[in-house]
Design an enzyme around this catalytic site. Structure first.
Site, PDB file in Angstrom:
ATOM      1  CE  LYS A 132      11.665 -11.654 -52.306  1.00  0.00           C
ATOM      2  NZ  LYS A 132      10.498 -10.637 -52.561  1.00  0.00           N
ATOM      3  CG  HIS A 169       9.956 -18.340 -48.757  1.00  0.00           C
ATOM      4  ND1 HIS A 169      10.312 -18.300 -50.561  1.00  0.00           N
ATOM      5  CD2 HIS A 169       8.376 -17.267 -49.220  1.00  0.00           C
ATOM      6  CE1 HIS A 169      10.312 -17.055 -51.017  1.00  0.00           C
ATOM      7  NE2 HIS A 169       9.035 -16.639 -49.899  1.00  0.00           N
ATOM      8  N   GLY A 193       6.074 -11.376 -51.015  1.00  0.00           N
ATOM      9  CA  GLY A 193       5.702 -12.100 -49.437  1.00  0.00           C
ATOM     10  C   GLY A 193       6.028 -11.399 -48.706  1.00  0.00           C
ATOM     11  CB  SER A 194       3.971 -10.048 -45.002  1.00  0.00           C
ATOM     12  OG  SER A 194       3.417  -8.589 -45.746  1.00  0.00           O
ATOM     13  N   GLY A 195       6.668 -11.559 -44.439  1.00  0.00           N
ATOM     14  CA  GLY A 195       7.551 -12.133 -43.106  1.00  0.00           C
ATOM     15  C   GLY A 195       8.860 -11.999 -43.551  1.00  0.00           C
ATOM     16  CG  HIS A 196      10.718 -12.004 -47.196  1.00  0.00           C
ATOM     17  ND1 HIS A 196      10.935 -13.903 -46.568  1.00  0.00           N
ATOM     18  CD2 HIS A 196       9.985 -12.438 -47.693  1.00  0.00           C
ATOM     19  CE1 HIS A 196      10.562 -14.801 -47.737  1.00  0.00           C
ATOM     20  NE2 HIS A 196       9.795 -13.619 -48.016  1.00  0.00           N
TER      21      HIS A 196
END
Lengths: 357, 357
Positions: free
Chosen positions: A105, A219, A54-57
């Site tokens: 991951k 998350h 996922g993006s956001g990391h």
């Protein structure tokens, strides 16, 4: 929701457009399906490393594409797994014939989609191995996980295995090295504040002004415990001791056997830390915590490692695997051998990790 | 106050202890008076660059000490000028006989203290030049300033002049180059949230959930205007156009004349940007804004520069001059000539900026 964005649904697309404009000499971006890849891919004769999630990391994973690290990264929407077609197309683009390692991951969606993509790539004649990173000691199972979550060790595995691939390791060797990094790395994080997923528009969870969450996931998944805010030294001690005193951890992981050409269940065990170990210490900002606080954490972490007989031989301090603007920190300790130290020091040239060139 | 700290009064000391433990091959830290200096100082025959200012803007300046950038940095308490004895002792430690350039952000306390330190160093036989950085187009005078504030161009001046000193420029040449970088650089910032100074324990200012401050200073000083939150594209346009359309700016600056050996008032003018200019574009996080948002800003900045006929030849994207955990962004555009591009690309090895080695 206070963010520097336009429409929530355009965040990832516009981020990728910005990255493409910022680093044209290092990376290219393919849209629909979305993936970032090395500007000079495929690199002849080299095993190609692909990760994603996922993006956001950010900067993980797109910021780690380039010489000495990843060949491609597949970003999903914020906190959402990318899809198999992204992983398959990325594999086709960066494959030079020496095979692909997917670094995954341990989140249910990521694991499933990377497995599916690997099967599809093999059907097209591309050799693929998958290694799962599951290094978070905070909780056994989690909201999106069977087993431990994959966090900070991912960054270190991408650097070390990227250097190995650059050096000429074959697919089996790179996969074995990645497994070695994973079982020798342990992490734990904590949060002072929540983050806000753009599409949700409100904080993922609430924490009172005097509370923190220990063992938080990247998350915002629940951790071990919620408690009153403590001092940096006390927090560092809680995280570091959870990592250092973690016992041997055994689980069964599904991996592709490159020789038998089938999925197999492999049992593996993380060896505990012991006095005399050499470690890489990684102090990571969750996104909103500034460097001034990370150095205060590092200071205490160094003292604790020393007391426990662990020698910090390398370190990494900064925001590398984040949770949007979350305030908080995670610590990763990786037991290093000489091979890993040498590969850590090897040149790397990516948007967010660069030395030696 | 949610921070990863111990006692507010120990923040800077413990930060410096952490830095010293983290980067022993690059820097050393002297305590009481506090300054960070190159581990290999003094560097024979090289002009030494020293900067400093209040803490809370990390990685500036301590993170920029090392080969190809600063020889020393003097950190004050959070948002508080360092004292002349720090600057004097740092000068004595890093002086190799080729002289010292003090790079000073234009805040009343910093300017006064660096002037005093320069006079004291000269009394001890050390040649010192002072160059003031005043690049913030947001406001003419400010809470702690006569004239424009010194912000993002400082980072770029430290990199470019550091490379020049490494290359063998003499003191007069490095000072002239620093002045050239300053007059060709312009910046403006904005905030979504305030920051909290540890010793104060509460936010420096309040912003409603739907408000932002345009033209904010790096200590939370008031900017041009407070308004309802807008989109990233609109915010980028406000900042970028304020910079690009800023007219010729003339002011008188007090500088030490190296030949006449006296303080003189020098009038200087920042030339406006013109179509055809080559620029370095610097998108900076104020500390709490994550990378994902900076790329969205960069995307729009690139488009605006293109429309205005400015070619971005280099960029820098990340948290480099911060305001603790403030959420927000600043943009700096620096008109580049060939000399500056070459010096920008030269190797640098510091805790927070590193390439080529």
């Amino acid at each position: 929701m206070k963010k520097l964005i336009n429409k929530p649904e355009d965040v990832v697309k516009e981020e990728l457009e910005g990255m493409a404009l910022a680093f044209p000499e290092l990376i290219k971006v393919h849209f629909e399906p979305n993936y970032i890849y090395r500007a000079d891919a495929p690199v002849k004769g080299k095993v190609a490393l692909i990760s994603g999630g996922g993006s956001g990391h950010e900067p993980m994973h797109g910021g780690f594409v380039g010489m000495g690290m990843l060949d491609a990264a597949c970003p999903g929407e914020v906190f959402t797994s990318p899809t198999p077609d992204q992983m398959l197309e990325a594999a086709k683009t960066v494959n030079s014939g020496a095979g692909i390692l997917y670094i995954v991951k341990n989140y249910t969606g990521d694991v499933m989609n990377f497995e599916m993509a690997a099967d599809m790539a093999r059907a097209e004649g591309i050799q693929v191995a998958n290694i799962i990173i599951d290094d978070d000691v905070a909780v056994k199972d989690s909201l999106y996980t069977a087993g431990r979550r994959g966090v900070g060790t991912t960054v270190l595995a991408e650097k070390i295995c990227g250097a190995a691939a650059e050096k000429g390791y074959d697919l089996k060797q790179v996969a074995e090295l990645c497994r070695k990094v994973n079982i020798n790395g342990r992490s734990m994080g904590m949060a002072l504040t929540s983050c806000t997923v753009p599409a949700a528009g409100k904080p993922t969870f609430d924490l009172a002004e005097d509370e923190m969450e220990i063992g938080i996931g990247i998350h915002g998944e629940p951790g071990r415990t919620r408690m009153k805010l403590k001092s940096a030294d006390e927090i560092t001690e809680m995280l570091a001791l959870s990592i250092i005193e973690d016992e041997a951890y055994t689980r069964t992981v599904r991996e592709w056997d490159l020789e038998r050409e089938e999925w197999v269940d492999v049992e593996m065990t993380d060896p505990p830390f012991e006095a005399g170990d050499k470690v890489l210490a990684f102090v990571n900002s969750m996104g909103g915590t500034p460097l001034i606080e990370l150095f205060i954490i590092y200071r205490k972490l160094y003292e604790i490692c020393e007391k426990k007989g662990l020698t910090i031989v390398r370190n990494l301090i900064g925001p590398y695997i984040t949770s949007l603007e979350m305030q908080g920190v995670s610590i990763t300790l990786l037991k290093m051998d000489e091979e890993m130290v040498e590969l850590w020091d090897a040149p790397v040239k990516t948007p967010s990790m660069r030395w030696g060139v």
